[in-house]
Write an enzyme that holds these catalytic residues in place. Structure first.
Site, PDB file in Angstrom:
ATOM      1  NE  ARG A 177      -1.313   6.921  -7.271  1.00  0.00           N
ATOM      2  CZ  ARG A 177      -2.648   6.949  -7.255  1.00  0.00           C
ATOM      3  NH1 ARG A 177      -3.263   7.487  -6.215  1.00  0.00           N
ATOM      4  NH2 ARG A 177      -3.352   6.439  -8.242  1.00  0.00           N
ATOM      5  NE  ARG A 208      -3.375   9.578 -10.236  1.00  0.00           N
ATOM      6  CZ  ARG A 208      -4.624   9.125 -10.191  1.00  0.00           C
ATOM      7  NH1 ARG A 208      -5.554   9.820  -9.538  1.00  0.00           N
ATOM      8  NH2 ARG A 208      -4.962   8.003 -10.794  1.00  0.00           N
ATOM      9  CE1 TYR A 232       1.556   0.397  -6.093  1.00  0.00           C
ATOM     10  CE2 TYR A 232      -0.508   0.473  -7.307  1.00  0.00           C
ATOM     11  CZ  TYR A 232       0.680   1.062  -6.925  1.00  0.00           C
ATOM     12  OH  TYR A 232       0.983   2.317  -7.367  1.00  0.00           O
ATOM     13  CG  HIS A 258       3.801   8.297  -7.916  1.00  0.00           C
ATOM     14  ND1 HIS A 258       2.623   8.992  -8.112  1.00  0.00           N
ATOM     15  CD2 HIS A 258       3.629   7.095  -8.538  1.00  0.00           C
ATOM     16  CE1 HIS A 258       1.786   8.261  -8.822  1.00  0.00           C
ATOM     17  NE2 HIS A 258       2.358   7.096  -9.088  1.00  0.00           N
ATOM     18  CG  HIS A 289      -5.260   2.702 -10.498  1.00  0.00           C
ATOM     19  ND1 HIS A 289      -4.536   1.719  -9.837  1.00  0.00           N
ATOM     20  CD2 HIS A 289      -4.420   3.767 -10.595  1.00  0.00           C
ATOM     21  CE1 HIS A 289      -3.329   2.174  -9.549  1.00  0.00           C
ATOM     22  NE2 HIS A 289      -3.234   3.410  -9.995  1.00  0.00           N
ATOM     23  CE  LYS A 335      -3.081  10.468 -13.812  1.00  0.00           C
ATOM     24  NZ  LYS A 335      -2.305   9.409 -14.487  1.00  0.00           N
TER      25      LYS A 335
END
Length: 328
Positions: A277, A177, A309, A274, A300, A201
């Site tokens: 990504r 990211r 995806y 993004h 994730h 994150k």
């Protein structure tokens, strides 16, 4: 002037009427920041959601302790948001905020049951993520512009050009990211094991493998940084090519958009970091990568986030059809 004074007076009165809720919101934000280690961006979004909801409750229903907030109040707030043309995705984010908040209230024994149990989230029409085709990414990697701009090279052969090129390479080869790129530190690049350690994150670390070529590019960049800049931030990997300071989000965003637009690398409307990504993940899945592995590389928390995806391009479908069908 009078209108502004009346507005400020109203806000103060609202706060006084429901001071308990606003104080509770502050304690909840502290808990997710310190205990769950949510990012500053997430904490700010949660805080804004809660204050917006409490303002609505106070203005519409008057003083209401947290234990008296009902699903009817919540539904009426969400209905108003949708009447104001808020997207289903944004509404769902606010629902997520309230769910987390009332779970916190249950743990604190302030409520016995969450009113969110009777709140249904609106369905989101999920759009497939855009991505750059392999031809476009090859042009960036080869540094050969597919359009005529007076010079065939995309990136200049100076420190700025090398910085920009490395940013593209890291995005595409690791799928990290923008926030992770900006916080990437030199000592987290493991040159012997060909990997980088990324802080994702929620403060979660993950290790991403890198190619030998990218490893060499990073090493060359670090040497160039020390020879071209008298002063620079010593810890972060990527710095501003002129000031030597840590890169900021808008700089990277505008830089990526500029190259993708000027050299017509993609026709996708939103040309952002993004997008690279998305491209990383799409190219992996289109070439047979295991979905669980892609999930770990992207960081994730849920496999559901990665499954988007699994879409394939029409070119991929044609290729599979021609290779597999006996009548193709």
């Amino acid at each position: 002037m009078i209108v502004r004074l009346l507005y400020n007076f109203t806000i103060i009165n609202l706060f006084a009427l429901n001071e308990e809720l606003y104080s509770l919101a502050g304690r909840f934000i502290s808990s997710i920041q310190l205990e769950k280690r949510y990012s500053g961006h997430t904490c700010t979004a949660y805080r804004n959601d809660l204050l917006q909801f409490f303002d609505f409750v106070t203005a519409t229903y008057g003083t209401a302790p947290v234990g008296e907030i009902t699903h009817v109040m919540i539904r009426s707030w969400l209905a108003k948001l949708m009447e104001d043309a808020m997207t289903a995705k944004s509404v769902n984010r606010k629902i997520s905020t309230l769910k987390s908040f009332f779970k916190y209230c249950i743990r604190q024994e302030l409520v016995k049951q969450s009113p969110m149990m009777k709140v249904v989230a609106p369905k989101i029409s999920r759009r497939l993520p855009g991505f750059i085709d392999e031809k476009g990414m090859q042009a960036l990697e080869d540094n050969r512009s597919p359009v005529s701009l007076g010079t065939p090279e995309i990136f200049t052969d100076d420190f700025e050009g090398h910085t920009h090129r490395l940013i593209f390479e890291i995005f595409y080869q690791t799928g990290i990211r923008l926030s992770e790129l900006l916080s990437l530190q030199e000592f987290r690049v493991d040159k012997s094991n060909l990997s980088i350690k990324v802080m994702g994150k929620g403060g979660k670390e993950r290790i991403i493998p890198i190619s030998r070529g990218l490893n060499e590019q990073i090493s060359a960049y670090m040497a160039m940084k020390r020879s071209h800049l008298e002063d620079f931030e010593p810890v972060v990997l990527l710095v501003h090519p002129h000031s030597g300071r840590r890169l900021y989000p808008k700089y990277v965003y505008l830089m990526v958009r500029k190259y993708l637009t000027e050299h017509q690398i993609t026709t996708f409307r939103k040309k952002s970091p993004h997008l690279l990504r998305h491209t990383f993940a799409t190219h992996l899945t289109n070439n047979g990568a295991d979905l669980k592995a892609v999930q770990e590389l992207l960081g994730h928390a849920s496999l559901a986030s990665t499954q988007v995806y699994t879409h394939t391009t029409i070119e991929q479908l044609k290729k599979v059809y021609q290779q597999a069908h006996p009548k193709a």
